[in-house]
Scaffold this active site. Structure first.
Site, PDB file in Angstrom:
ATOM      1  N   GLU A 259       0.834  -1.203   0.000  1.00 66.35           N
ATOM      2  CA  GLU A 259       0.000   0.000   0.000  1.00 66.35           C
ATOM      3  C   GLU A 259       0.869   1.254   0.000  1.00 66.35           C
ATOM      4  OE1 GLU A 259      -2.550   0.097   3.386  1.00 66.35           O
ATOM      5  OE2 GLU A 259      -3.776   1.725   2.585  1.00 66.35           O
ATOM      6  N   GLU A 378       3.467  11.646   9.341  1.00 63.01           N
ATOM      7  CA  GLU A 378       4.178  11.652  10.635  1.00 63.01           C
ATOM      8  C   GLU A 378       4.552  10.218  11.024  1.00 63.01           C
ATOM      9  OE1 GLU A 378       1.319  13.218  10.079  1.00 63.01           O
ATOM     10  OE2 GLU A 378       1.895  15.326  10.243  1.00 63.01           O
TER      11      GLU A 378
HETATM   12  C1  LIG Z   1      -8.752   8.859   1.411  1.00 65.77           C
HETATM   13  C2  LIG Z   1      -8.549   7.880   2.523  1.00 65.77           C
HETATM   14  C3  LIG Z   1      -8.765   6.536   2.293  1.00 65.77           C
HETATM   15  C4  LIG Z   1      -8.607   5.603   3.338  1.00 65.77           C
HETATM   16  N1  LIG Z   1      -8.882   4.286   3.081  1.00 65.77           N
HETATM   17  C5  LIG Z   1      -8.791   3.382   4.090  1.00 65.77           C
HETATM   18  C6  LIG Z   1      -9.157   2.022   3.872  1.00 65.77           C
HETATM   19  O1  LIG Z   1      -9.534   1.616   2.767  1.00 65.77           O
HETATM   20  N2  LIG Z   1      -9.090   1.166   4.918  1.00 65.77           N
HETATM   21  C7  LIG Z   1      -8.665   1.557   6.153  1.00 65.77           C
HETATM   22  O2  LIG Z   1      -8.599   0.727   7.043  1.00 65.77           O
HETATM   23  N3  LIG Z   1      -8.328   2.854   6.415  1.00 65.77           N
HETATM   24  C8  LIG Z   1      -8.389   3.768   5.409  1.00 65.77           C
HETATM   25  N4  LIG Z   1      -8.055   5.093   5.647  1.00 65.77           N
HETATM   26  C9  LIG Z   1      -7.718   5.497   6.996  1.00 65.77           C
HETATM   27  C10 LIG Z   1      -6.240   5.843   7.206  1.00 65.77           C
HETATM   28  O3  LIG Z   1      -5.447   4.668   7.197  1.00 65.77           O
HETATM   29  C11 LIG Z   1      -6.153   6.577   8.552  1.00 65.77           C
HETATM   30  O4  LIG Z   1      -6.864   7.804   8.404  1.00 65.77           O
HETATM   31  C12 LIG Z   1      -4.735   6.857   8.963  1.00 65.77           C
HETATM   32  O5  LIG Z   1      -4.052   5.666   9.280  1.00 65.77           O
HETATM   33  C13 LIG Z   1      -4.682   7.814  10.181  1.00 65.77           C
HETATM   34  O6  LIG Z   1      -5.503   7.373  11.212  1.00 65.77           O
HETATM   35  P1  LIG Z   1      -6.566   8.361  11.868  1.00 65.77           P
HETATM   36  O7  LIG Z   1      -7.372   8.991  10.792  1.00 65.77           O
HETATM   37  O8  LIG Z   1      -7.284   7.612  12.949  1.00 65.77           O
HETATM   38  O9  LIG Z   1      -5.705   9.537  12.519  1.00 65.77           O
HETATM   39  P2  LIG Z   1      -4.947   9.486  13.913  1.00 65.77           P
HETATM   40  O10 LIG Z   1      -4.190   8.232  14.046  1.00 65.77           O
HETATM   41  O11 LIG Z   1      -5.927   9.837  14.992  1.00 65.77           O
HETATM   42  O12 LIG Z   1      -3.903  10.672  13.746  1.00 65.77           O
HETATM   43  C14 LIG Z   1      -4.254  12.056  13.940  1.00 65.77           C
HETATM   44  C15 LIG Z   1      -2.979  12.876  13.792  1.00 65.77           C
HETATM   45  O13 LIG Z   1      -2.023  12.493  14.809  1.00 65.77           O
HETATM   46  C16 LIG Z   1      -0.784  12.139  14.220  1.00 65.77           C
HETATM   47  N5  LIG Z   1      -0.183  11.024  14.944  1.00 65.77           N
HETATM   48  C17 LIG Z   1      -0.815   9.908  15.389  1.00 65.77           C
HETATM   49  N6  LIG Z   1       0.069   9.097  16.013  1.00 65.77           N
HETATM   50  C18 LIG Z   1       1.280   9.703  15.944  1.00 65.77           C
HETATM   51  C19 LIG Z   1       2.583   9.374  16.404  1.00 65.77           C
HETATM   52  N7  LIG Z   1       2.822   8.217  17.044  1.00 65.77           N
HETATM   53  N8  LIG Z   1       3.588  10.252  16.159  1.00 65.77           N
HETATM   54  C20 LIG Z   1       3.362  11.412  15.507  1.00 65.77           C
HETATM   55  N9  LIG Z   1       2.141  11.788  15.052  1.00 65.77           N
HETATM   56  C21 LIG Z   1       1.120  10.941  15.264  1.00 65.77           C
HETATM   57  C22 LIG Z   1      -1.149  11.706  12.812  1.00 65.77           C
HETATM   58  O14 LIG Z   1      -0.043  11.813  11.939  1.00 65.77           O
HETATM   59  C23 LIG Z   1      -2.277  12.661  12.461  1.00 65.77           C
HETATM   60  O15 LIG Z   1      -1.747  13.875  11.999  1.00 65.77           O
HETATM   61  C24 LIG Z   1      -8.199   6.044   4.620  1.00 65.77           C
HETATM   62  C25 LIG Z   1      -7.949   7.416   4.849  1.00 65.77           C
HETATM   63  C26 LIG Z   1      -8.123   8.323   3.819  1.00 65.77           C
HETATM   64  C27 LIG Z   1      -7.849   9.773   4.091  1.00 65.77           C
END
Ligand SMILES: Cc1cc2nc3c(=O)[nH]c(=O)nc-3n(C[C@H](O)[C@H](O)[C@H](O)COP(=O)(O)OP(=O)(O)OC[C@H]3O[C@@H](n4cnc5c(N)ncnc54)[C@H](O)[C@@H]3O)c2cc1C
Length: 395
Positions: A259, A378
């Protein structure tokens, strides 16, 4: 219309790759009319998905979709580069949406590695031929970057080692194309709540199973490309388990490198086209040269990196944490490309209601997600620092 069939070719040499590419383009030239989109541009997501499945079906019938996939799973063998060449050729000709098409590259390798061989042999050809779409159920409302905290639970009907079925309850979110999908590669919690990555199991779930409901979510560009997915007492046969019981983290770790790297080859081909389009329509002055030159250099570096990754995959058969570099480069390059568009085509992204304006706007907005999907920028930087440069652990 009858399609000329192509002969077997699984050579790994550069010469034969060039030969394959030449034959592919010759075939695409001949069949261009049949493959071309049937809707007026820019088209809706429904249009793009229907077009992709139609193109896959035509390519499958002619034998092209099977190149680069193992014969035991319905493929025709040869290195994975054959399939990324195909994706790039389709993107370069605007025959399919590169993001949608690349999803094959994300999930099929994992099915082939972790599913029962009979299951992979049955379903992978269905994905390649456009008969099916699959989605990836990883993220949850409280588990994105910290995926190992996921809570969607699978419970065995009886003893975990001998149960014939499992019952799944919980929720996924941001699941791309869930509302169009026939199957889902789903991560569930099967161990104790605090067992983190040691207590996760992957299943390959039919999306029509009673108890699954899908609620599409609208993205900032107005498309409903992803969805919330709810599991309410969903019964799944035990033989749909992927990999080992409580071994789902290995499944996730095998998907993420794909991916984050090899699926982007066609995206890169598309970005070149869009940058060329920008050059065609932007003012011909020094500022354009500077802004486009900067974006082009980033794109070229990304392509070189991606090419090296393709070769590594062909040679070693596996990808790992180093693909976080590819993911970071693709995300920052995609955003730099559309930042260049916004800077040079004044007001186009914000206000232009022509078809071209609509497409630039939609693509600009979608590019903002590049530093989120597949793991945020990040998180990629953390992986590069911790695992590649050895700068300490996250624990
Ligand atoms: C267009 C799109 C398609 C997607 N498709 C899929 C899919 O098909 N299947 C699926 O399962 N998921 C999918 N996702 C989800 C995607 O994998 C998650 O949005 C992503 O992993 C971030 O998780 P979160 O949104 O919960 O953000 P969070 O994990 O809550 O993060 C919020 C912020 O905190 C920062 N952060 C978090 N932890 C840390 C750390 N340890 N150190 C520094 N910074 C940190 C992040 O970088 C981010 O800026 C999709 C997302 C998008 C935008």
């Amino acid at each position: 219309m009858a399609f000329s069939r192509i002969g077997p070719s699984d050579s790994r040499s550069a010469t034969e790759l060039a030969h394959y590419r030449a034959r592919l383009h010759a075939w695409l030239d001949v069949n261009h009319e049949e493959l071309a989109p049937r809707y007026p541009p820019p088209g809706t997501l429904d249009d793009h998905i229907a077009q992709m499945q139609r193109v896959k079906s035509i390519l499958f019938d002619a034998g092209w979709m099977q190149f680069g996939w193992p014969e035991r799973s319905g493929g025709r063998g040869g290195p994975p580069m054959l399939r990324t060449e195909l994706g790039a050729a389709l993107a370069a000709r605007d025959l399919t949406d590169p993001g949608l098409f690349s999803l094959i590259e994300v999930l099929a390798p994992t099915l082939i590695e972790f599913a029962r061989p009979e299951l992979a042999g049955e379903v992978v050809p269905r994905l390649l031929s456009g008969a099916e779409l699959w989605c990836q159920g990883f993220s949850e409302p409280h588990s994105g970057s910290d995926l190992a905290s996921l809570r969607c639970r699978a419970v065995p009907n009886g003893d975990a080692r001998t149960a014939s079925t499992w019952v799944i309850n919980g929720q996924k979110v941001w699941t791309s194309l869930a509302q169009y999908s026939d199957r889902c590669v789903l991560l569930t919690r099967t161990g104790l709540a605090d067992s983190r990555h040691r207590g996760i199991t992957a299943f390959f779930v039919d999306m029509k199973t009673p108890g699954i409901s899908v609620r599409p979510l609208e993205m900032i560009n107005g498309e409903r490309e992803f969805a919330e997915v709810f599991f309410d007492n969903v019964v799944v046969p035990a033989d749909r388990m992927l990999g080992q019981l409580n071994g789902g983290w290995s499944v996730a770790m095998s998907i993420l490198p794909y991916e984050r790297s090899s699926c982007f080859w066609q995206r890169i081909a598309y970005l070149y086209r869009r940058l060329q389009r920008l050059v065609d329509v932007a003012p011909q002055d020094d500022r354009t040269a500077e802004v486009v030159g900067d974006a082009f250099l980033k794109l070229h570096a990304l392509r070189a990196r991606s090419r090296a990754t393709q070769h590594r995959l062909a040679e070693t058969g596996t990808l790992g944490a180093e693909t976080s570099i590819d993911k970071l480069l693709v995300a920052t390059t995609e955003q730099a490309t559309y930042d260049a568009v916004r800077r040079l085509l004044t007001g186009m992204v914000e206000m232009d209601d022509s078809v071209a304006g609509e497409v630039w706007r939609s693509e600009y907005l979608y590019s903002r997600a590049a530093t989120i999907y597949g793991g945020t920028a990040e998180v990629q930087r953390n992986i590069i620092a911790r695992r590649l440069l050895g700068l300490g652990s996250d624990e």
